[in-house]
Design a protein around this motif. Structure first.
Motif, PDB file in Angstrom:
ATOM      1  N   VAL A  14      81.190  33.063  32.532  1.00 19.13           N
ATOM      2  CA  VAL A  14      79.823  33.571  32.606  1.00 19.13           C
ATOM      3  C   VAL A  14      79.388  33.965  31.200  1.00 19.13           C
ATOM      4  CG1 VAL A  14      78.280  35.308  33.581  1.00 19.13           C
ATOM      5  CG2 VAL A  14      80.176  34.401  34.947  1.00 19.13           C
ATOM      6  N   GLY A  15      78.374  33.288  30.672  1.00 15.57           N
ATOM      7  CA  GLY A  15      77.881  33.557  29.323  1.00 15.57           C
ATOM      8  C   GLY A  15      78.145  32.383  28.408  1.00 15.57           C
ATOM      9  N   GLY A  16      77.071  31.840  27.835  1.00 12.43           N
ATOM     10  CA  GLY A  16      77.203  30.654  26.995  1.00 12.43           C
ATOM     11  C   GLY A  16      76.977  30.910  25.526  1.00 12.43           C
ATOM     12  N   ALA A 278      74.575  34.568  36.719  1.00 12.07           N
ATOM     13  CA  ALA A 278      75.461  35.166  37.717  1.00 12.07           C
ATOM     14  C   ALA A 278      74.820  36.458  38.214  1.00 12.07           C
ATOM     15  CB  ALA A 278      76.824  35.438  37.100  1.00 12.07           C
ATOM     16  N   GLN A 279      74.553  36.521  39.490  1.00 14.08           N
ATOM     17  CA  GLN A 279      73.850  37.661  40.072  1.00 14.08           C
ATOM     18  C   GLN A 279      74.797  38.713  40.634  1.00 14.08           C
ATOM     19  OE1 GLN A 279      70.485  37.614  39.578  1.00 14.08           O
ATOM     20  NE2 GLN A 279      71.031  35.717  38.504  1.00 14.08           N
ATOM     21  N   GLY A 332      74.959  44.319  29.675  1.00 10.05           N
ATOM     22  CA  GLY A 332      74.261  44.618  30.921  1.00 10.05           C
ATOM     23  C   GLY A 332      74.755  43.812  32.105  1.00 10.05           C
ATOM     24  N   PRO A 333      74.665  42.484  32.042  1.00  7.07           N
ATOM     25  CA  PRO A 333      75.168  41.701  33.175  1.00  7.07           C
ATOM     26  C   PRO A 333      76.672  41.839  33.386  1.00  7.07           C
ATOM     27  CG  PRO A 333      74.464  40.272  31.368  1.00  7.07           C
ATOM     28  CD  PRO A 333      73.990  41.642  31.046  1.00  7.07           C
ATOM     29  N   ALA A 334      77.440  42.012  32.319  1.00  2.00           N
ATOM     30  CA  ALA A 334      78.890  42.156  32.486  1.00  2.00           C
ATOM     31  C   ALA A 334      79.218  43.422  33.267  1.00  2.00           C
ATOM     32  CB  ALA A 334      79.575  42.182  31.124  1.00  2.00           C
ATOM     33  N   ARG A 335      78.533  44.509  32.973  1.00  6.22           N
ATOM     34  CA  ARG A 335      78.794  45.759  33.688  1.00  6.22           C
ATOM     35  C   ARG A 335      78.422  45.619  35.163  1.00  6.22           C
ATOM     36  NH1 ARG A 335      76.237  50.748  30.626  1.00  6.22           N
ATOM     37  NH2 ARG A 335      77.386  51.812  32.278  1.00  6.22           N
ATOM     38  N   ARG A 336      77.321  44.928  35.457  1.00  8.09           N
ATOM     39  CA  ARG A 336      76.916  44.725  36.851  1.00  8.09           C
ATOM     40  C   ARG A 336      77.971  43.917  37.606  1.00  8.09           C
ATOM     41  NH1 ARG A 336      72.714  41.779  36.000  1.00  8.09           N
ATOM     42  NH2 ARG A 336      73.620  39.773  36.613  1.00  8.09           N
ATOM     43  N   LEU A 337      78.466  42.863  36.987  1.00  6.89           N
ATOM     44  CA  LEU A 337      79.465  42.024  37.640  1.00  6.89           C
ATOM     45  C   LEU A 337      80.797  42.746  37.790  1.00  6.89           C
ATOM     46  CD1 LEU A 337      78.609  38.668  35.860  1.00  6.89           C
ATOM     47  CD2 LEU A 337      77.999  39.336  38.197  1.00  6.89           C
ATOM     48  N   LEU A 338      81.181  43.506  36.772  1.00  2.00           N
ATOM     49  CA  LEU A 338      82.434  44.257  36.861  1.00  2.00           C
ATOM     50  C   LEU A 338      82.389  45.272  37.992  1.00  2.00           C
ATOM     51  CD1 LEU A 338      83.206  44.823  33.075  1.00  2.00           C
ATOM     52  CD2 LEU A 338      84.589  43.488  34.680  1.00  2.00           C
TER      53      LEU A 338
END
Length: 532
Positions: A14-16, A278-279, A332-338
């Motif tokens: 996740v993340g390009g 990734a949601q 931000g998105p990494a913390r949500r997914l974690l």
């Protein structure tokens, strides 16, 4: 879609950005075929390029420091050549010394002063033997010219101090305090501060010495002086890299590295999907019962409220599953997914100062002699003072990177040059720059007047919300978060917010996390290529 209909991949990244691309490439080297998803419309992150006057140029990061082998090894494996900058080195634009000494001597290009009510600022060559501006020999002529006689004498007194001065357990850990304790304020203000501000967009007082110059304090304590430590570190680096510059890029621009990484991922059976975010994330079982470990919900994405905001979902969701998941996205998105994985994330990434870069392609015969070499850095003004220009740096791109100059000449004829002006210092508001502002700064810095009609092309590029260098306490907390996340089977965590800033640090961290997850790839080849 039912769980049975969910796509299953060897690995998902996740993340390009450069971290995600490096991680996915490392996975393919282990024989896996990963899916990489990027919420924005392009890969590379801060390594981005665009055509200006028909020539592709780096808009964000343009190079890396030769530290370790992670980046150069990847470049060479991808058939790219690692090269250093041309142009005879960079310059510093500095205010006058308090005693009036230290003016640029004859024979130096660009030895004029710029008009300013606080006194003439002058151009100086950055000393040859220095590390982040810290001189290996404070008595060298190119150092004395900048520091003045008194400043050079104070810097040389470093050898009279105990090796524990500035390095002991009770010493302040920031770079500014370390430099001042060892070599005095002149080295800090006239060398280290402008160079560090140009590289890291931060003041040395806000940076941990061990973060921006790993091993320097330890070597100072061991060898007895900062001068000896800098000299030894420079010697080791030059021996390792054959005497080449410590700053490097891939021939044709750093964006060629991200292009090559993506091409290699796809050529080896991986897939790269942009405008796909990734949601959510949840555990999906265990590899032992034949099910994948992780399930992600993906959705098509569109632009957020501003270019620096996270993209937003704009279409129907899809589920994907994998045994190996690497989160290489921003904080931000990494913390949500974690959180969906049950990992406590109490780490908030700091936000750096807004940066603006004004790219110019101009017809200017006066720039043919490269009056500022490959470019220059403008020293931050003292409190209550002002610099003679708004720009904090200028790069003569067609001199620094010769392929840009060659392509411009082939397309537009002689006397066409590419310049980049950088704006935005810590504590300043978001910079607003118009073409007239940029041309005025070019004239002040180079002495060459360029009329608007002589501008072939130009582009204003903004980088808001970038991650600044972090202190030792943050790095420890980030390492602890990575350890917590990776205690879960099949999960990896990387990206600049946990790896540290700089291309070299990010790529090394990403490849190591991917290598860890790919370690057992050869033992479960039966899962390879599984799709449903």
């Amino acid at each position: 879609m039912s769980a049975a209909e969910a796509e299953t991949w060897d690995a998902i990244v996740v993340g390009g950005g450069i971290a995600g691309l490096a991680a996915a490439w490392e996975l393919t080297r282990a024989g896996l075929r990963p899916l990489l998803v990027e919420a924005r419309g392009y890969t590379g992150g801060l390594v981005a390029g665009a055509r200006i006057a028909g020539v592709r140029m780096d808009l964000g990061a343009e190079g890396f420091v030769l530290r370790g082998r992670a980046v150069s090894e990847a470049a060479e494996a991808l058939g790219l050549e690692v090269v250093g900058p041309s142009g005879g080195g960079a310059r510093l634009l500095l205010p006058p010394l308090p005693d009036g000494g230290g003016a640029t001597g004859p024979g130096h290009r660009g030895d004029r002063g710029t008009a300013d009510p606080d006194g003439p600022w002058r151009l100086h060559r950055i000393p040859r033997d220095c590390l982040l501006g810290i001189p290996a020999d404070p008595t060298a002529p190119d150092v004395v010219e900048i520091l003045g006689e008194a400043g050079a004498r104070r810097a040389a007194a470093d050898t009279d101090l105990s090796g524990w001065a500035g390095t002991g357990p009770d010493a302040a850990a920031d770079l500014a305090s370390f430099i001042t304790a060892r070599m005095g304020p002149a080295v800090l203000d006239r060398l280290v501060r402008p160079i560090v501000a140009g590289i890291h967009a931060a003041d040395p007082g806000a940076l941990a010495a061990d973060t921006v110059a790993p091993g320097l304090r330890e070597a100072t304590a061991h060898l007895g002086s900062l001068r000896a430590a800098v000299g030894e570190l420079l010697r080791r680096r030059r021996a390792r890299w054959g005497g080449r510059s410590m700053d490097a890029t891939t021939r044709g621009g750093l964006v060629r590295l991200t292009d090559a990484l993506q091409s290699a991922i796809e050529a080896d059976g991986g897939s790269v999907r942009t405008r796909t975010g990734a949601q959510s994330l949840r555990p999906a079982g265990s590899a032992g019962d034949g099910a994948a470990r992780w399930e992600l919900t993906l959705a098509p994405t569109g632009r957020g409220p501003t270019p620096s905001d996270e993209p937003v979902a704009v279409g129907p969701a899809q589920r994907v599953r994998t045994d190996r998941l690497i989160l290489a996205c921003s904080a931000g998105p990494a913390r949500r997914l974690l959180a969906g994985a049950g990992v406590e994330t109490d780490l908030s990434a700091p936000v750096g100062s807004p940066i603006a870069r004004f790219m110019l392609v101009v017809r200017a015969p006066g720039l043919a002699g490269a009056p500022v070499g490959s470019g220059l850095l403008v020293a931050p003004p003292a409190p209550g003072r002002r610099a003679p220009v708004r720009a904090k740096a200028l790069s003569h791109l067609s001199v620094k990177w010769p392929w840009i100059g060659r392509e411009l000449r082939a397309r537009h004829g002689e006397d066409v040059h590419a310049l980049r002006l950088s704006y935005g210092r810590p504590g300043e508001p978001r910079p607003e720059v118009a073409l007239g502002d940029a041309l005025a700064d070019v004239e002040a810095l180079t002495g060459v007047r360029i009329a608007p009609d002589d501008v072939v092309d130009h582009m204003l590029v903004r980088w808001d919300g970038t991650l600044p260098p972090v202190d030792a306490a943050y790095r420890e907390r980030a390492a602890a978060l990575v350890e917590r996340a990776e205690s879960l089977p099949g999960l990896g965590l990387t990206g600049a917010w946990v790896a540290g800033t700089g291309i070299a640090a990010v790529v090394e961290h990403a490849r190591s996390r991917a290598g860890r997850l790919a370690g057992g790839a050869g033992d479960d080849a039966d899962r390879k290529g599984r799709r449903s």
